[in-house]
Design a protein around this motif. Structure first.
Motif, PDB file in Angstrom:
ATOM      1  N   UNK A  50     -28.954  19.819  50.110  1.00 13.42           N
ATOM      2  CA  UNK A  50     -29.780  20.795  50.842  1.00 13.42           C
ATOM      3  C   UNK A  50     -29.665  20.596  52.344  1.00 13.42           C
ATOM      4  N   UNK A  51     -29.730  19.343  52.785  1.00 17.66           N
ATOM      5  CA  UNK A  51     -29.665  19.060  54.214  1.00 17.66           C
ATOM      6  C   UNK A  51     -28.314  19.473  54.799  1.00 17.66           C
ATOM      7  N   UNK A  52     -27.228  19.197  54.073  1.00 22.58           N
ATOM      8  CA  UNK A  52     -25.901  19.593  54.553  1.00 22.58           C
ATOM      9  C   UNK A  52     -25.799  21.111  54.676  1.00 22.58           C
ATOM     10  N   UNK A 107     -34.409  26.759  53.644  1.00 21.72           N
ATOM     11  CA  UNK A 107     -33.709  25.960  52.639  1.00 21.72           C
ATOM     12  C   UNK A 107     -34.729  25.016  52.016  1.00 21.72           C
ATOM     13  N   UNK A 108     -35.028  25.202  50.744  1.00 19.56           N
ATOM     14  CA  UNK A 108     -36.080  24.413  50.108  1.00 19.56           C
ATOM     15  C   UNK A 108     -35.613  23.903  48.752  1.00 19.56           C
ATOM     16  N   UNK A 109     -36.411  22.997  48.189  1.00 21.17           N
ATOM     17  CA  UNK A 109     -36.098  22.391  46.899  1.00 21.17           C
ATOM     18  C   UNK A 109     -37.075  22.880  45.833  1.00 21.17           C
ATOM     19  N   UNK A 110     -36.550  23.264  44.683  1.00 19.25           N
ATOM     20  CA  UNK A 110     -37.324  23.528  43.473  1.00 19.25           C
ATOM     21  C   UNK A 110     -38.536  24.436  43.696  1.00 19.25           C
ATOM     22  N   UNK A 166     -32.599  24.243  41.865  1.00 16.95           N
ATOM     23  CA  UNK A 166     -32.648  22.966  42.577  1.00 16.95           C
ATOM     24  C   UNK A 166     -32.769  23.197  44.088  1.00 16.95           C
ATOM     25  N   UNK A 167     -31.949  24.109  44.602  1.00 12.56           N
ATOM     26  CA  UNK A 167     -31.987  24.449  46.027  1.00 12.56           C
ATOM     27  C   UNK A 167     -32.139  25.962  46.141  1.00 12.56           C
TER      28      UNK A 167
END
Length: 281
Positions: free
Chosen positions: A72-74, A92-95, A132-133
């Motif tokens: 995600x960071x990349x 850009x976030x997770x789950x 996931x992302x």
């Protein structure tokens, strides 16, 4: 060295520090230790990356979660370099639950009905997808739309597009991409990326988001099990595709090289550095 390559190198360094570790017998953790071919490919792949991996064991669940975070960071940092090609307020976030996004806000109501009705659940299945992302775009104010001249007015059209924030009560962000992270592809669970992709396509009310899978799996045959075919996944992205291709050549296994070439030339497998650019399309 250009900036994307610098970010890619940082991506690999972070993965080698917090995700991939060295098992006993000089076996990278992304290898299937029961397969000599997998171990050989993984060893040469990590040698080609030229970054030492962690010497401490990282639990599988921790490694999987960190793979999502580092990826995600990349993607966030790389995509920010392309803002002139794809301007907007990007998240850009997770789950996150897809019901939080404009094309799928009806899913929350449908999921509640299904949860309370065994008959509906049996007939319709599970509509809940938690990527996931998530990559999403925030709606745009009329002031931003009219930055270079009057394009819309408060009372005028269009009035139904989710991109225009000022005309929608509690406007939701627009789902731009769903990205599934599979550190390896050892089990049938990796195939749930297809099911999630199909749910996103079938249940949307609006534009289809990008649907991608990112993996560090070293075995081309296992990558092919997910990458071959079209319709449910845009493309599979490998965390180090040139390094994997070079590893396949160096071990001299023609079947492995042929499978990789088939996936690459058939536009089913790309490198992680391609993904930010594909998201800008």
């Amino acid at each position: 060295m250009n900036t994307i390559l610098q970010l890619r190198q940082t991506y690999h360094r972070n993965l080698c520090h917090s995700v991939i570790y060295q098992k006993q017998g000089n076996k990278p953790s992304i290898a299937d230790v029961a397969s000599d071919l997998s171990v050989s490919l993984a060893r040469q792949l990590m040698t080609n990356i030229q970054i030492p991996v962690s010497g401490r064991e990282i639990p599988g669940q921790t490694a999987g979660k960190q793979f999502e975070v580092v990826t995600r960071d990349f993607l966030r940092d790389a995509f920010s370099l392309l803002n002139h090609l794809r301007p907007g307020d990007w998240q850009f976030s997770l789950e996150g639950a897809i019901s939080q996004y404009a094309q799928y806000e009806h899913i929350a109501r449908l999921s509640e009905l299904i949860k309370n009705s065994p008959e509906l659940r049996t007939s319709l299945g599970d509509y809940v997808v938690t990527p996931d992302i998530i990559v999403a775009r925030a709606p745009v104010s009329d002031a931003a739309i009219n930055e270079h001249g009057t394009i819309v007015t408060a009372e005028g059209q269009p009035r139904l597009t989710p991109l225009r924030a000022d005309i929608i009560d509690k406007a939701k962000p627009i789902l731009h991409a769903s990205i599934s992270c599979k550190l390896t592809l050892r089990s049938d669970r990796s195939q749930n990326a297809r099911t999630e992709g199909l749910n996103l396509i079938r249940n949307r009310k609006g534009g289809t988001p990008h649907i991608a899978v990112v993996t560090a799996e070293p075995m081309p045959s296992r990558i092919a099990s997910l990458a071959l075919g079209t319709g449910d996944i845009d493309c599979v992205y490998h965390f180090a595709l040139p390094e994997l291709t070079a590893a396949a050549r160096s071990i001299g296994n023609e079947a492995v090289t042929d499978t990789l070439n088939e996936l690459i030339q058939g536009n089913r497998l790309r490198d992680i550095s391609d993904l930010p650019f594909d998201l800008a399309i």
